[in-house]
Design a protein around this motif. Structure first.
Motif, PDB file in Angstrom:
ATOM      1  N   PHE A 103       0.776  -1.018   0.161  1.00  0.00           N
ATOM      2  CA  PHE A 103       0.157   0.044   0.028  1.00  0.00           C
ATOM      3  C   PHE A 103       0.977   1.271   0.046  1.00  0.00           C
ATOM      4  O   PHE A 103       0.557   2.270  -0.720  1.00  0.00           O
ATOM      5  CB  PHE A 103      -0.862  -0.012   1.200  1.00  0.00           C
ATOM      6  CG  PHE A 103      -2.126  -0.773   1.167  1.00  0.00           C
ATOM      7  CD1 PHE A 103      -3.099  -0.636   0.029  1.00  0.00           C
ATOM      8  CD2 PHE A 103      -2.413  -1.877   1.974  1.00  0.00           C
ATOM      9  CE1 PHE A 103      -4.246  -1.551  -0.174  1.00  0.00           C
ATOM     10  CE2 PHE A 103      -3.414  -2.712   1.897  1.00  0.00           C
ATOM     11  CZ  PHE A 103      -4.467  -2.424   0.737  1.00  0.00           C
ATOM     12  N   MET A 104       1.949   1.411   0.661  1.00  0.00           N
ATOM     13  CA  MET A 104       2.705   2.356   0.698  1.00  0.00           C
ATOM     14  C   MET A 104       3.385   2.794  -0.581  1.00  0.00           C
ATOM     15  O   MET A 104       3.643   4.089  -0.880  1.00  0.00           O
ATOM     16  CB  MET A 104       3.808   2.227   2.017  1.00  0.00           C
ATOM     17  CG  MET A 104       3.342   2.169   3.387  1.00  0.00           C
ATOM     18  SD  MET A 104       2.588   3.762   3.785  1.00  0.00           S
ATOM     19  CE  MET A 104       3.626   4.930   3.452  1.00  0.00           C
ATOM     20  N   LEU A 105       3.755   1.509  -1.178  1.00  0.00           N
ATOM     21  CA  LEU A 105       4.176   1.770  -2.541  1.00  0.00           C
ATOM     22  C   LEU A 105       3.409   2.438  -3.477  1.00  0.00           C
ATOM     23  O   LEU A 105       3.691   3.109  -4.310  1.00  0.00           O
ATOM     24  CB  LEU A 105       5.080   0.533  -3.050  1.00  0.00           C
ATOM     25  CG  LEU A 105       6.188  -0.088  -2.420  1.00  0.00           C
ATOM     26  CD1 LEU A 105       6.389  -1.431  -2.954  1.00  0.00           C
ATOM     27  CD2 LEU A 105       7.618   0.807  -2.573  1.00  0.00           C
ATOM     28  N   TRP A 154      10.859  11.037 -11.332  1.00  0.00           N
ATOM     29  CA  TRP A 154      10.863   9.655 -12.247  1.00  0.00           C
ATOM     30  C   TRP A 154      11.730   8.435 -11.433  1.00  0.00           C
ATOM     31  O   TRP A 154      11.629   7.260 -11.470  1.00  0.00           O
ATOM     32  CB  TRP A 154      11.749   9.864 -13.522  1.00  0.00           C
ATOM     33  CG  TRP A 154      10.879  10.503 -14.491  1.00  0.00           C
ATOM     34  CD1 TRP A 154      10.877  11.836 -14.775  1.00  0.00           C
ATOM     35  CD2 TRP A 154       9.641   9.900 -14.837  1.00  0.00           C
ATOM     36  NE1 TRP A 154       9.857  12.147 -15.818  1.00  0.00           N
ATOM     37  CE2 TRP A 154       9.143  10.894 -15.828  1.00  0.00           C
ATOM     38  CE3 TRP A 154       9.258   8.606 -15.013  1.00  0.00           C
ATOM     39  CZ2 TRP A 154       7.916  10.694 -16.669  1.00  0.00           C
ATOM     40  CZ3 TRP A 154       8.155   8.366 -15.908  1.00  0.00           C
ATOM     41  CH2 TRP A 154       7.566   9.326 -16.704  1.00  0.00           C
ATOM     42  N   TYR A 155      12.678   8.920 -10.626  1.00  0.00           N
ATOM     43  CA  TYR A 155      13.612   7.870  -9.878  1.00  0.00           C
ATOM     44  C   TYR A 155      12.716   7.238  -8.964  1.00  0.00           C
ATOM     45  O   TYR A 155      12.825   6.063  -8.656  1.00  0.00           O
ATOM     46  CB  TYR A 155      14.770   8.648  -9.175  1.00  0.00           C
ATOM     47  CG  TYR A 155      15.608   7.720  -8.237  1.00  0.00           C
ATOM     48  CD1 TYR A 155      16.667   7.094  -9.084  1.00  0.00           C
ATOM     49  CD2 TYR A 155      15.724   8.051  -6.864  1.00  0.00           C
ATOM     50  CE1 TYR A 155      17.246   6.174  -8.112  1.00  0.00           C
ATOM     51  CE2 TYR A 155      16.472   7.125  -6.167  1.00  0.00           C
ATOM     52  CZ  TYR A 155      17.444   6.136  -6.806  1.00  0.00           C
ATOM     53  OH  TYR A 155      18.086   5.355  -6.253  1.00  0.00           O
ATOM     54  N   GLY A 156      11.868   7.908  -8.409  1.00  0.00           N
ATOM     55  CA  GLY A 156      10.769   7.463  -7.163  1.00  0.00           C
ATOM     56  C   GLY A 156       9.825   6.661  -7.873  1.00  0.00           C
ATOM     57  O   GLY A 156       9.723   5.371  -7.382  1.00  0.00           O
ATOM     58  N   ILE A 157       9.473   6.920  -8.800  1.00  0.00           N
ATOM     59  CA  ILE A 157       8.628   6.056  -9.829  1.00  0.00           C
ATOM     60  C   ILE A 157       9.272   4.637 -10.007  1.00  0.00           C
ATOM     61  O   ILE A 157       8.799   3.466  -9.798  1.00  0.00           O
ATOM     62  CB  ILE A 157       7.969   6.643 -10.973  1.00  0.00           C
ATOM     63  CG1 ILE A 157       7.017   7.611 -10.676  1.00  0.00           C
ATOM     64  CG2 ILE A 157       7.227   5.494 -12.030  1.00  0.00           C
ATOM     65  CD1 ILE A 157       6.405   8.691 -11.586  1.00  0.00           C
ATOM     66  N   MET A 158      10.392   4.709 -10.491  1.00  0.00           N
ATOM     67  CA  MET A 158      11.167   3.522 -10.856  1.00  0.00           C
ATOM     68  C   MET A 158      11.508   2.492  -9.395  1.00  0.00           C
ATOM     69  O   MET A 158      11.376   1.502  -9.634  1.00  0.00           O
ATOM     70  CB  MET A 158      12.509   3.985 -11.649  1.00  0.00           C
ATOM     71  CG  MET A 158      12.270   4.575 -13.041  1.00  0.00           C
ATOM     72  SD  MET A 158      10.979   3.756 -14.123  1.00  0.00           S
ATOM     73  CE  MET A 158      12.133   2.188 -14.404  1.00  0.00           C
ATOM     74  N   CYS A 186       9.751   2.464  -6.874  1.00  0.00           N
ATOM     75  CA  CYS A 186       8.486   2.027  -6.659  1.00  0.00           C
ATOM     76  C   CYS A 186       7.934   0.908  -7.456  1.00  0.00           C
ATOM     77  O   CYS A 186       7.729  -0.280  -6.791  1.00  0.00           O
ATOM     78  CB  CYS A 186       7.176   2.922  -6.702  1.00  0.00           C
ATOM     79  SG  CYS A 186       7.224   4.205  -5.419  1.00  0.00           S
ATOM     80  N   ILE A 187       8.241   0.780  -8.712  1.00  0.00           N
ATOM     81  CA  ILE A 187       8.105  -0.169  -9.567  1.00  0.00           C
ATOM     82  C   ILE A 187       9.028  -1.354  -9.101  1.00  0.00           C
ATOM     83  O   ILE A 187       8.547  -2.677  -9.024  1.00  0.00           O
ATOM     84  CB  ILE A 187       8.140   0.210 -11.101  1.00  0.00           C
ATOM     85  CG1 ILE A 187       7.046   1.244 -11.610  1.00  0.00           C
ATOM     86  CG2 ILE A 187       8.291  -1.054 -11.841  1.00  0.00           C
ATOM     87  CD1 ILE A 187       7.169   1.477 -12.661  1.00  0.00           C
ATOM     88  N   GLY A 188      10.267  -1.067  -9.060  1.00  0.00           N
ATOM     89  CA  GLY A 188      11.206  -1.997  -8.666  1.00  0.00           C
ATOM     90  C   GLY A 188      11.031  -2.790  -7.420  1.00  0.00           C
ATOM     91  O   GLY A 188      11.389  -4.073  -7.310  1.00  0.00           O
ATOM     92  N   LEU A 189      10.479  -1.985  -6.323  1.00  0.00           N
ATOM     93  CA  LEU A 189      10.276  -2.663  -4.898  1.00  0.00           C
ATOM     94  C   LEU A 189       8.971  -3.516  -5.081  1.00  0.00           C
ATOM     95  O   LEU A 189       8.891  -4.582  -4.387  1.00  0.00           O
ATOM     96  CB  LEU A 189      10.136  -1.613  -3.950  1.00  0.00           C
ATOM     97  CG  LEU A 189      11.591  -0.806  -3.524  1.00  0.00           C
ATOM     98  CD1 LEU A 189      11.473   0.183  -2.917  1.00  0.00           C
ATOM     99  CD2 LEU A 189      12.321  -1.791  -2.710  1.00  0.00           C
ATOM    100  N   THR A 190       7.932  -3.116  -5.776  1.00  0.00           N
ATOM    101  CA  THR A 190       7.036  -3.802  -6.106  1.00  0.00           C
ATOM    102  C   THR A 190       7.348  -5.179  -6.664  1.00  0.00           C
ATOM    103  O   THR A 190       6.596  -6.328  -6.368  1.00  0.00           O
ATOM    104  CB  THR A 190       5.878  -3.010  -7.110  1.00  0.00           C
ATOM    105  OG1 THR A 190       5.402  -1.816  -6.088  1.00  0.00           O
ATOM    106  CG2 THR A 190       4.695  -3.936  -7.063  1.00  0.00           C
TER     107      THR A 190
END
Length: 161
Positions: free
Chosen positions: A88-90, A116-120, A122-126
């Motif tokens: 949920f946090m991601l 963009w760095y944050g979005i990438m 989030c995707i990587g951590l997901t």
């Protein structure tokens, strides 16, 4: 034990407790600010959206979230939900970064590369999260979004501007 002495473990434990309490308080205070627009949009009871006149804080939302959190922690074992909460946090962080990209350039505090760095991230951590946790979070968000759409269709006066 020799490096930190006999009292060292107590200092470390006290530091960990203070850090945990600070994290919990920060989460609760930011979550209480999310409750305000939700109460105004009739997605939560309107009495939660009142600002205390003297302190200018959402006191009812803070107390309500505190009681809800404490009750849940006392009644249930919440450890299995840690990974789902991370999912949920991601989602929250992804939406925040996406919103920052869509804000006007003159209102941005930082260059778009950080979003963009944050979005990438989030995707990587997901992708790295346990699949069950991600699926539970996606399923819950889907159900809640559909419920919100149905309720707003049933009660058009609740639609926010």
């Amino acid at each position: 034990m020799k490096a930190i002495g006999p009292w060292g473990k107590w200092v470390i434990l006290a530091g960990a407790i203070v850090a945990a309490l600070a994290e919990i308080l920060g989460d609760m205070l930011s979550a209480s600010r999310v409750v305000l627009p939700m109460a105004e949009a009739h997605e939560l009871p309107s009495w939660l959206g009142k600002i205390h006149q003297r302190s200018r804080t959402p006191r009812r939302a803070v107390i309500g979230l505190g009681l809800l959190s404490a009750s849940a922690a006392l009644i249930f074992d919440l450890r299995p939900l840690i990974e789902v909460g991370g999912s949920f946090m991601l989602v929250w962080y992804f939406i925040t970064h996406y919103a920052a990209l869509n804000s006007p350039v003159r209102k941005r505090h930082y260059p778009a590369i950080f979003s963009w760095y944050g979005i990438m991230g989030c995707i990587g951590l997901t992708i790295a999260m346990p699949r069950v946790a991600v699926l539970v979070a996606v399923g819950t968000l889907t159900i809640l979004t559909l419920a919100r759409l149905v309720l707003h269709r049933m009660h058009p006066q609740w639609r926010s501007a």
